[in-house]
Design an enzyme around this catalytic site. Sequence first.
Site, PDB file in Angstrom:
ATOM      1  N   TYR A   8       0.824  -1.212   0.000  1.00 17.52           N
ATOM      2  CA  TYR A   8       0.000   0.000   0.000  1.00 17.52           C
ATOM      3  C   TYR A   8       0.858   1.262   0.000  1.00 17.52           C
ATOM      4  O   TYR A   8       0.438   2.306  -0.495  1.00 17.52           O
ATOM      5  CB  TYR A   8      -0.901   0.038   1.247  1.00 17.52           C
ATOM      6  CG  TYR A   8      -2.246  -0.602   1.076  1.00 17.52           C
ATOM      7  CD1 TYR A   8      -2.374  -1.903   0.605  1.00 17.52           C
ATOM      8  CD2 TYR A   8      -3.401   0.101   1.403  1.00 17.52           C
ATOM      9  CE1 TYR A   8      -3.617  -2.492   0.480  1.00 17.52           C
ATOM     10  CE2 TYR A   8      -4.645  -0.488   1.281  1.00 17.52           C
ATOM     11  CZ  TYR A   8      -4.755  -1.778   0.822  1.00 17.52           C
ATOM     12  OH  TYR A   8      -5.986  -2.347   0.694  1.00 17.52           O
ATOM     13  N   ASP A  27     -12.371  -8.975   4.406  1.00 17.83           N
ATOM     14  CA  ASP A  27     -13.681  -8.923   3.735  1.00 17.83           C
ATOM     15  C   ASP A  27     -14.308 -10.313   3.677  1.00 17.83           C
ATOM     16  O   ASP A  27     -15.514 -10.477   3.890  1.00 17.83           O
ATOM     17  CB  ASP A  27     -13.544  -8.379   2.296  1.00 17.83           C
ATOM     18  CG  ASP A  27     -13.767  -6.869   2.233  1.00 17.83           C
ATOM     19  OD1 ASP A  27     -13.508  -6.184   3.233  1.00 17.83           O
ATOM     20  OD2 ASP A  27     -14.200  -6.376   1.160  1.00 17.83           O
ATOM     21  N   ASP A  65      -3.322 -18.086  -0.150  1.00 15.72           N
ATOM     22  CA  ASP A  65      -4.354 -18.729  -0.979  1.00 15.72           C
ATOM     23  C   ASP A  65      -5.057 -19.824  -0.188  1.00 15.72           C
ATOM     24  O   ASP A  65      -6.285 -19.945  -0.204  1.00 15.72           O
ATOM     25  CB  ASP A  65      -3.770 -19.255  -2.303  1.00 15.72           C
ATOM     26  CG  ASP A  65      -2.506 -20.076  -2.140  1.00 15.72           C
ATOM     27  OD1 ASP A  65      -1.923 -20.097  -1.032  1.00 15.72           O
ATOM     28  OD2 ASP A  65      -2.088 -20.706  -3.127  1.00 15.72           O
ATOM     29  N   ASP A 103      -6.447  -6.909   4.014  1.00 19.06           N
ATOM     30  CA  ASP A 103      -7.575  -6.225   3.379  1.00 19.06           C
ATOM     31  C   ASP A 103      -8.518  -7.261   2.770  1.00 19.06           C
ATOM     32  O   ASP A 103      -9.735  -7.226   2.974  1.00 19.06           O
ATOM     33  CB  ASP A 103      -7.049  -5.272   2.291  1.00 19.06           C
ATOM     34  CG  ASP A 103      -8.172  -4.550   1.568  1.00 19.06           C
ATOM     35  OD1 ASP A 103      -9.087  -4.066   2.255  1.00 19.06           O
ATOM     36  OD2 ASP A 103      -8.126  -4.483   0.326  1.00 19.06           O
ATOM     37  N   LYS A 132       2.971 -15.387   1.811  1.00 21.08           N
ATOM     38  CA  LYS A 132       3.122 -16.067   0.516  1.00 21.08           C
ATOM     39  C   LYS A 132       4.610 -16.376   0.352  1.00 21.08           C
ATOM     40  O   LYS A 132       5.267 -15.973  -0.627  1.00 21.08           O
ATOM     41  CB  LYS A 132       2.572 -15.147  -0.599  1.00 21.08           C
ATOM     42  CG  LYS A 132       2.452 -15.797  -1.971  1.00 21.08           C
ATOM     43  CD  LYS A 132       1.376 -16.853  -2.058  1.00 21.08           C
ATOM     44  CE  LYS A 132       1.421 -17.554  -3.405  1.00 21.08           C
ATOM     45  NZ  LYS A 132       0.526 -18.722  -3.500  1.00 21.08           N
TER      46      LYS A 132
HETATM   47  C1  IPM Z   1     -10.358  -1.090   4.167  1.00 23.87           C
HETATM   48  C2  IPM Z   1     -10.644  -0.422   2.857  1.00 23.87           C
HETATM   49  C3  IPM Z   1      -9.487   0.518   2.494  1.00 23.87           C
HETATM   50  C4  IPM Z   1      -8.256  -0.337   2.364  1.00 23.87           C
HETATM   51  C5  IPM Z   1      -9.711   1.390   1.263  1.00 23.87           C
HETATM   52  C6  IPM Z   1     -10.983   2.198   1.357  1.00 23.87           C
HETATM   53  C7  IPM Z   1      -8.529   2.273   0.993  1.00 23.87           C
HETATM   54  O1  IPM Z   1     -10.878  -1.372   1.877  1.00 23.87           O
HETATM   55  O2  IPM Z   1     -10.204  -0.384   5.182  1.00 23.87           O
HETATM   56  O3  IPM Z   1     -10.299  -2.319   4.199  1.00 23.87           O
HETATM   57  O4  IPM Z   1      -7.985  -0.900   1.296  1.00 23.87           O
HETATM   58  O5  IPM Z   1      -7.524  -0.459   3.348  1.00 23.87           O
HETATM   59 MG    MG Z   2     -10.953  -3.387   2.582  1.00 21.48          MG
END
Ligand code: IPM
Ligand code: MG
Length: 360
Positions: free
Chosen positions: A140, A252, A224, A248, A191
């Site tokens: 990042y 999710d 993975d 990240d 990884k």
């Molecule tokens: C998160 C979000 C952010 C990230 C974005 C909005 C920059 O997806 O906090 O997970 O990728 O960190």
């Molecule tokens: Mg995110």
Amino acid sequence: MNKIAILAGDGIGPEIVAEAQKVLHCLQQAFGLSAEFEHAPVGGAGFDAAGHPLPGPTLALARQADAILLGSVGGPQWEQLERDLRPEQGLLGLRAELELFSNLRPAILYPQLADASTLKPGIVSGLDIMIVRELTGGIYFGKPRGIRTRDDGQREGFNTLVYSESEIERIGRSAFEIARKRSRRLCSVDKANVLECSELWREVISALGRDEYPDVELSHMYVDNAAMQLVREPKQFDVMVTTNMFGDILSDAAAMLTGSIGMLPSASLDSRGKGMYEPIHGSAPDIAGQGIANPLATILSVAMMLRYSLDLPELATRVEQAVGKVLDSGLRTPDIASPGMQTVGSAAMGDAVISALQAT
Ligand code: IPM
Ligand code: MG
């Protein structure tokens, strides 16, 4: 007096933060929370107000505050801006400037919502995972980065994945400490079969475990496989630690195990415990302004703030229990709606949490 910076941001941010603030006011009035609040724009709202996603006064406020409550950033109207001015830079800038390197993303399945998960109830019931994501390094922020034109006229995009030993060690330490307070099991995700950066990651985490945390059972997993295991048998995990980008993605996936990304809070902490608290979901422009967004992830972020930055764990537990009671009572926002339950909007959900709090 605790100073809390409130950065509502974009999309559904202002709606959900308003509900979380009602909860904070209730804690002030009924439970002796000593706090003052100050608002400032960030993200697209920062750009609209001051021409930058992280305006100087917003950053100054965030620096002074004991804790920060953030809504969400981003939206289609700002997508055409150059990268440095896009809303996401507000969030990334806060993380970097305040050195909020340790991002805690708990994925807890409320038993009341077992049916909302797309996975079979047996796979997810009782789920309680903590993902510890490195937040201020890795791909990042690595340099060089950019889009350049090669000699043959083709353009190429490039980013750099880089972690120093000390960056790996400090996030490792955060994760081991959390594992110690839970079941003393930590899974580090990398990884290392392909990336040198991961090879070093694995080496440093292993040495830390051996030298300082021999009481924590450490395992390693390729990312993975970790993605697959999260949907195959998520309850095998307790605490997971990983890099910025892997975290990240995996967070999710973990969020969805719990039924809705609208339920999950997060804390981003520096080395002294100062923190920024935000729901892990985005700004959801498709439903912004309709008053139907789920405010519970933001309200649960307030609970994390009480626990990790304000040192008020009893109040944190009260808020979490109030959310549980509201779910027990059958209220659901549309994202977690299910047959036989009463679907309500953001404000009614926030009010219900306050009533539940006042009843304790
Ligand atoms: C998160 C979000 C952010 C990230 C974005 C909005 C920059 O997806 O906090 O997970 O990728 O960190
Ligand atoms: Mg995110």
